[in-house]
Design a protein around this motif. Structure first.
Motif, short mmCIF file in Angstrom:
data_model
loop_
_atom_site.label_atom_id
_atom_site.label_comp_id
_atom_site.label_asym_id
_atom_site.label_seq_id
_atom_site.Cartn_x
_atom_site.Cartn_y
_atom_site.Cartn_z
N SER A 65 -24.41 5.29 14.58
CA SER A 65 -23.17 5.94 15.00
C SER A 65 -22.02 5.48 14.11
CB SER A 65 -22.86 5.60 16.46
OG SER A 65 -23.85 6.13 17.31
N LYS A 66 -21.02 6.31 14.00
CA LYS A 66 -19.89 6.00 13.13
C LYS A 66 -18.89 5.14 13.90
CE LYS A 66 -20.39 9.95 10.08
NZ LYS A 66 -19.69 11.04 9.36
N VAL A 67 -18.94 3.85 13.67
CA VAL A 67 -18.02 2.93 14.32
C VAL A 67 -17.18 2.16 13.30
CG1 VAL A 67 -19.46 2.67 16.36
CG2 VAL A 67 -19.74 1.09 14.46
N PHE A 68 -17.57 2.23 12.02
CA PHE A 68 -16.82 1.57 10.97
C PHE A 68 -15.93 2.58 10.26
CE2 PHE A 68 -20.60 -1.09 11.43
CZ PHE A 68 -20.03 -2.33 11.57
N ALA A 69 -14.78 2.12 9.81
CA ALA A 69 -13.86 3.02 9.11
C ALA A 69 -14.51 3.63 7.88
CB ALA A 69 -12.59 2.27 8.73
N VAL A 70 -15.34 2.87 7.19
CA VAL A 70 -15.94 3.35 5.95
C VAL A 70 -16.85 4.55 6.19
CG1 VAL A 70 -18.01 1.90 5.99
CG2 VAL A 70 -16.98 2.55 3.79
N ASP A 71 -17.32 4.73 7.42
CA ASP A 71 -18.21 5.85 7.73
C ASP A 71 -17.46 7.13 8.04
OD1 ASP A 71 -20.49 4.21 7.53
OD2 ASP A 71 -20.24 3.52 9.59
N MET A 72 -16.17 7.05 8.24
CA MET A 72 -15.42 8.19 8.75
C MET A 72 -14.99 9.13 7.62
SD MET A 72 -15.69 7.35 11.86
CE MET A 72 -14.73 8.65 12.63
N ARG A 73 -15.15 10.42 7.88
CA ARG A 73 -14.63 11.47 7.02
C ARG A 73 -13.63 12.29 7.83
NH1 ARG A 73 -17.59 8.45 4.81
NH2 ARG A 73 -19.05 8.87 3.08
N ALA A 74 -12.88 13.11 7.15
CA ALA A 74 -11.85 13.89 7.83
C ALA A 74 -12.44 14.73 8.96
CB ALA A 74 -11.13 14.78 6.82
N ARG A 75 -13.61 15.30 8.75
CA ARG A 75 -14.21 16.17 9.77
C ARG A 75 -14.61 15.41 11.03
NH1 ARG A 75 -18.09 15.68 5.69
NH2 ARG A 75 -20.00 14.57 6.32
N ASP A 76 -14.68 14.07 10.94
CA ASP A 76 -15.06 13.27 12.10
C ASP A 76 -13.90 13.00 13.03
OD1 ASP A 76 -17.74 12.93 11.19
OD2 ASP A 76 -17.04 11.38 9.81
N LEU A 77 -12.69 13.33 12.62
CA LEU A 77 -11.51 12.96 13.39
C LEU A 77 -10.83 14.20 13.94
CD1 LEU A 77 -10.31 10.24 10.91
CD2 LEU A 77 -11.18 9.84 13.21
N ASP A 78 -10.62 14.19 15.22
CA ASP A 78 -10.07 15.34 15.93
C ASP A 78 -8.68 15.70 15.41
OD1 ASP A 78 -10.11 17.28 18.07
OD2 ASP A 78 -8.58 16.05 19.05
N GLY A 79 -8.50 16.96 15.08
CA GLY A 79 -7.21 17.45 14.63
C GLY A 79 -6.98 17.36 13.14
N TRP A 80 -7.85 16.65 12.43
CA TRP A 80 -7.70 16.55 10.98
C TRP A 80 -8.31 17.79 10.31
CZ3 TRP A 80 -7.95 11.34 8.04
CH2 TRP A 80 -7.24 10.36 8.74
N PRO A 81 -7.77 18.19 9.16
CA PRO A 81 -8.45 19.24 8.39
C PRO A 81 -9.84 18.79 7.97
CG PRO A 81 -6.21 18.86 7.57
CD PRO A 81 -6.52 17.74 8.52
N ASP A 82 -10.73 19.76 7.77
CA ASP A 82 -12.10 19.41 7.38
C ASP A 82 -12.20 19.05 5.90
OD1 ASP A 82 -13.05 19.76 9.92
OD2 ASP A 82 -13.70 21.82 9.61
N GLU A 83 -11.29 19.56 5.07
CA GLU A 83 -11.37 19.27 3.64
C GLU A 83 -11.06 17.80 3.39
OE1 GLU A 83 -9.26 21.44 4.94
OE2 GLU A 83 -10.20 23.39 4.56
N GLN A 84 -11.84 17.20 2.51
CA GLN A 84 -11.68 15.77 2.22
C GLN A 84 -11.45 15.57 0.74
OE1 GLN A 84 -12.23 12.60 4.52
NE2 GLN A 84 -10.75 12.39 2.84
N SER A 85 -10.29 15.01 0.38
CA SER A 85 -10.05 14.61 -1.00
C SER A 85 -10.48 13.15 -1.18
CB SER A 85 -8.57 14.76 -1.35
OG SER A 85 -8.19 16.11 -1.32
N HIS A 86 -10.67 12.77 -2.44
CA HIS A 86 -11.17 11.43 -2.75
C HIS A 86 -10.28 10.78 -3.79
CE1 HIS A 86 -14.95 12.18 -0.57
NE2 HIS A 86 -14.79 13.42 -1.00
N ALA A 87 -9.95 9.53 -3.54
CA ALA A 87 -9.05 8.79 -4.42
C ALA A 87 -9.75 7.59 -5.03
CB ALA A 87 -7.80 8.34 -3.65
N MET A 88 -9.23 7.15 -6.17
CA MET A 88 -9.79 6.00 -6.86
C MET A 88 -8.65 5.16 -7.43
SD MET A 88 -12.54 5.82 -10.01
CE MET A 88 -11.83 7.28 -10.74
N THR A 89 -8.67 3.86 -7.12
CA THR A 89 -7.73 2.95 -7.76
C THR A 89 -8.26 2.59 -9.14
OG1 THR A 89 -8.84 1.17 -6.55
CG2 THR A 89 -6.74 1.93 -5.69
N ILE A 90 -7.36 2.48 -10.10
CA ILE A 90 -7.72 2.14 -11.47
C ILE A 90 -7.14 0.76 -11.77
CG2 ILE A 90 -7.55 2.81 -13.90
CD1 ILE A 90 -7.17 5.70 -12.92
N HIS A 91 -8.00 -0.20 -12.10
CA HIS A 91 -7.63 -1.61 -12.21
C HIS A 91 -7.70 -2.07 -13.65
CE1 HIS A 91 -8.13 -2.14 -7.77
NE2 HIS A 91 -8.99 -1.15 -7.95
#
Length: 937
Positions: A65-91
């Protein structure tokens, strides 16, 4: 001394109010429950037939089951849009050349350029700044500047589809060509992050008055500058007395009197990666139409994370009307406390163009940027008399905090004040400094500096025993700290000091008593192998010296028990344990629970949240306001749940019994003619006992919780209690008057709720979240001078290790190990066992395998992962031959102790001492790798 930057719920709400923002912090279960039942706690089978079958969150976790934040996508959260963008930090991977800018042309040919790039110029133009940059650092490195550290982010790229994001990441990783560098440059000098000195001179009686101590007098806080630490001299008007005693102690070490032998050694402890299996991560969505920022993240300090996000946005061009911060279950153990990453998640979300943005460090980036354990260089000196008794102790520690300050000042002070380990020293002088470097930032890694200091002390004590011809455990027993003696800060530790009980057991262990014969037998049977047994014993503090908690308990007319609690789950099982804490007082565990509760209308309190810096005069004045408390809540840290959060739960349960259910019982027992069955018995609440879920007293009729609840509601008795607690190395007590019932409790604030039969007057008072706040009539806060105590709560632990060393390769094989632990009353023995086994494995990794090099070759260059980093495996920690022994509790009300950190410390010293017994050589640098052993063999 400990954690001066903690932010409380009140500060968070005050910040939100000042900005005109509606702000909430809530657990992931509430966010999920809006669209589906929360996967945690829905399986009632976790507790059956009066026994715990498995963790409350266990079924959800093992079934995926999805209990960790890392498992969550936008579609898993009520009221959020289903589209998911992805970000990357550059170090940035180096810190020896001026950074001139970013060149992502490598992505152009394949159409992989980010849809949006956020860098220092863009963030600054939009009014976005890192909250508390001295603590967290700046968001991004500006072109034209020399990187202050390896791994500093220079930008965040956002891609609106995953495949382009993944392809771009593969082209950027390990590619230094994307960075434009200018001239070589040397790092400028920077001021140390912190420094402190603790001097103690005891009197003739170790249980009597000290001549001088931090607890009685003061801690030395020197000034710092880019030139270094400026330690005061004996003529200093503030610190001169302490420095005079310090010089006398150090002169005695350099020129010992006749009959005194001095032992001096230098020890090195390395930087390591935390290796949390959940990397830094988060997901955010900025709804510009409503001005709402939604952030889901992994953190041990949700209020601090949320408050810093508010500060981040407050001067920006982004309109913010509401912040909804959701915190998931996590397994941070220090790496996810007061880290900067949630701020980057929020920053990325603001630029999502209406789409949720997920920001997750891959494992390479996690090594490159996530918090690390502080490396320390430590100089120890112990003077010993002819009988083997310790006389004076000097510890000088210099730590490397990496590129950003974070918790370095308090890690240094906690480390050095723990250095005494389990011993009493009549005189001690302890100094700590923590300096900046280009390394990855070091933070509140599990152990908080005490592994680095106590392991060194244990190694030196073992060597002293060898030098003077004493059995190492016997020497420890000769010098062990006893009940009522003082620590190196001059404070008396709490309760019975039970480390000597552990030493007595270890002294009789056959593995120890037969070690000489076992060595001969093993080496004869295994040519080329060197056998050794080693031992280490420590005691670890738990808590921060400003622990606060809030708990509420309610009973329904049907007898169902509901709990609301500030505790959150970081992997150690607190959310399971706290449900069981009610059983001794209310007959059974809580039936319904909300954990990680942030909204407390039941407890209308006020606080400046400055528990470490408020003067005694100001605190005395503020405490006259019954709504004022020094702190509202604590983050999950410092092994605080078992002792501090349990205390709050116990107080709530005891008051619900005393103010409500006990009176209901008296009503039932006293019913009928001539005072009923109760009249012949001199019954007091102290006589209350729960047997098989039934309340009884002396010989009176057992009563079920259901029957008591029904009567309490019928009669309008107290059926709900909310308490607030505060501890400053001692518990706060307060007096209350509840409609003529005067009583004292070990709390500082109270609200109650009356049952269905409450009077009209009582109902009119229940205006605080359905509760009535009961102003205290008096309060007794521990004096602010106790901030200098450093700690008074300890959990003792010892470990014995049996190992073999290959004389050819230098490789170490752990054959077996046994750990003795004293942790008071075990709430859930299975959780204690799991923490013990995991902690020992961590200690073995620190002792033998794990190491991150400093400087340009370290993890900040982006080339480190488990492919290069040796995390111990089951075969390397003797998983099938380990043993654990937990001392029984002293009494049925012996409180549980925070033990999650202590179990990893003695095994590191035990490994070093066992290798010395095997090879005849003492290693003073961790890790004691096969290569280092081979060099001396």
């Amino acid at each position: 001394m400990m954690r001066p930057t903690d932010l409380s719920r009140r500060q968070f709400l005050a910040t939100a109010a000042a900005l005109g923002v509606i702000a909430t912090v809530r657990p992931i279960g509430q966010a999920q429950a809006a669209m589906m039942p929360s996967p945690v706690g829905q399986d009632a089978g976790w507790f059956a037939d009066g026994k715990l079958r498995y963790r409350r969150d266990g079924m959800a976790k093992v079934t995926g089951s999805k209990v960790f934040a890392v498992d969550m996508r936008a579609r898993d959260l009520d009221g959020w849009p289903d589209e998911q963008s992805h970000a990357m930090t550059i170090h940035i991977p180096r810190a020896d050349r001026v950074y001139e800018g970013l060149d992502l042309s490598v992505l152009e040919a394949d159409g992989l350029m980010p849809d949006l790039l956020i860098d220092a110029a863009r963030a600054e133009a939009d009014g976005l700044h890192m909250p508390d940059p001295d603590f967290y650092g700046e968001f991004f490195l500006k072109p034209g500047t020399l990187p202050p550290m390896l791994g500093q982010p220079v930008a965040i790229g956002i891609w609106h589809d995953y495949e382009r994001f993944r392809a771009a990441r593969s082209l950027i990783r390990f590619n230094e060509g994307i960075f434009r560098f200018g001239a070589e440059a040397e790092q400028p000098a920077r001021a140390p992050y912190g420094a402190a000195q603790y001097v103690r001179v005891g009197g003739d009686d170790p249980r009597g008055e000290d001549v001088f101590s931090p607890m009685k007098d003061l801690v030395v806080w020197p000034s710092t500058s880019p030139a270094g630490v400026a330690w005061p001299g004996p003529d200093d008007p503030a610190f001169g007395a302490a420095i005079g005693h310090s010089q006398a102690i150090r002169d005695g070490i350099e020129n010992p009197p006749q009959g005194i032998t001095v032992f001096k050694r230098h020890y090195s402890s390395q930087s390591i990666e935390h290796c949390t299996m959940e990397p830094e991560n988060g997901n955010g969505w900025y709804d510009a139409a409503t001005g709402t920022l939604h952030v889901i993240g992994a953190t041990q300090s949700p209020y601090s994370a949320a408050a810093h996000i508010l500060h981040l946005v407050q001067s920006s061009r982004f309109g913010l009307n509401k912040l909804d911060f959701v915190t998931g279950y996590t397994v941070g153990y220090g790496q996810k406390e007061h880290q900067s990453f949630p701020n980057y998640v929020a920053l990325a979300a603001l630029y999502g163009d209406g789409r949720p943005v997920r920001l997750v460090l891959d494992r390479w980036q996690h090594f490159q940027f996530a918090l690390k354990r502080h490396p320390f260089e430590t100089d120890l000196s112990i003077s010993v008399d002819a009988e083997g008794r310790f006389q004076a102790f000097i510890c000088d520690m210099i730590g490397d905090g990496g590129g950003v300050m974070n918790f370095s000042p308090s890690v240094g002070t906690v480390a050095v004040t723990a250095a005494q380990s389990v011993y009493y020293f009549p005189k001690s002088d302890l100094k700590a400094e923590v300096h900046p470097s280009i390394g990855v930032t070091a933070g509140s890694m599990r152990g908080y500096g005490t592994l680095q200091s106590m392991a060194a002390t244990e190694m030196l004590v073992d060597e002293i025993a060898d030098e003077i011809g004493r059995d190492p455990i016997a020497l420890r027993r000769l010098n062990v700290i006893g009940s009522g003696m003082k620590n190196t800060q001059g404070a008396v530790p709490s309760g019975q000091m039970r480390i000597d009980e552990i030493l007595a057991l270890a002294e009789q262990e056959p593995l120890w008593t037969d070690r000489a014969s076992r060595k001969a037998e093993y080496e004869a049977a295994n040519p080329g192998m060197l056998y050794g047994v080693g031992f280490g014993s420590v005691q670890k503090d738990f808590g921060t010296g400003a622990e606060a908690a809030v708990v509420s308990l309610e009973i329904s007319p049907e007898g169902r028990l509901s709990m609301r609690h500030v505790a959150s789950e970081i992997g150690a099982g607190a959310t399971t344990a706290q449900m069981l804490v009610t059983e001794p007082f209310l007959g059974r565990p809580a039936d319904e629970v909300e954990f990680s509760v942030q909204n407390w209308p039941q407890m209308p309190l006020e606080t400046e949240d400055q528990p470490y810096t408020t003067s005694q005069e100001d605190e005395d004045r503020l405490a006259q306001n019954p709504h004022w408390v020094p702190r509202f809540t604590s983050p999950r840290s410092a092994s605080n749940s078992a002792y501090y959060f349990t205390h709050a739960t116990q107080q709530a349960a005891q008051l619900l019994l005393r103010l409500g259910l006990w009176k209901a019982a008296l009503s039932i027992w006293g019913g009928g003619p001539a005072g009923g069955q109760m009249l012949p018995e001199p019954v007091r609440v102290e006589d209350a006992r729960w047997q098989d879920g039934m309340l009884t007293a002396r010989s009176l009729e057992p009563l079920s919780l259901e029957r008591l609840a029904a009567r309490a509601h019928r009669d309008g008795l107290v059926t709900g209690v909310c308490v607030h607690t505060f501890n400053r190395w001692a518990w706060t007590e307060a007096d209350f008057d509840l409609d003529g019932d005067r009583f004292s409790a070990v709390i500082d604030a109270l609200s109650v709720k009356w049952g269905d039969g409450a009077t009209a007057a009582q109902k009119s008072r229940m205006t605080d979240g359905g509760f009535a706040f009961i102003p205290r009539s008096a309060v007794r806060y521990p004096p602010v001078q106790r901030n200098n105590a450093g700690t008074v709560y300890y959990a003792p632990c010892a470990t014995m290790v049996e190992l073999a060393v290959s004389s050819g390769s230098g490789e170490v094989t752990i054959l077996s190990h046994k750990t003795w632990l004293e942790c008071g009353t075990q709430i859930v023995p299975e959780l204690v066992s799991g923490q013990l086994e995991g902690g020992v494995a961590m200690g073995i990794g620190h002792a033998l395998y794990e190491e991150l090099p400093p400087g340009a070759d370290g993890p900040g260059n982006g080339t480190w992962n488990f492919s290069r980093y040796h995390l111990p495996r089951a075969s390397e920690v003797a998983v099938w031959t380990q043993q654990g022994h937990v001392l029984p509790a002293l009494s049925d009300n012996d409180p549980p102790k925070g033990m999650a950190e202590v179990v990893m410390i003695p095994v590191a010293a035990a490994c070093a001492n066992a290798i010395a017994a095997a090879t005849g050589h003492r290693f003073n640098r961790f890790p004691i790798s096969a290569d280092r052993i081979q060099e001396v063999l």
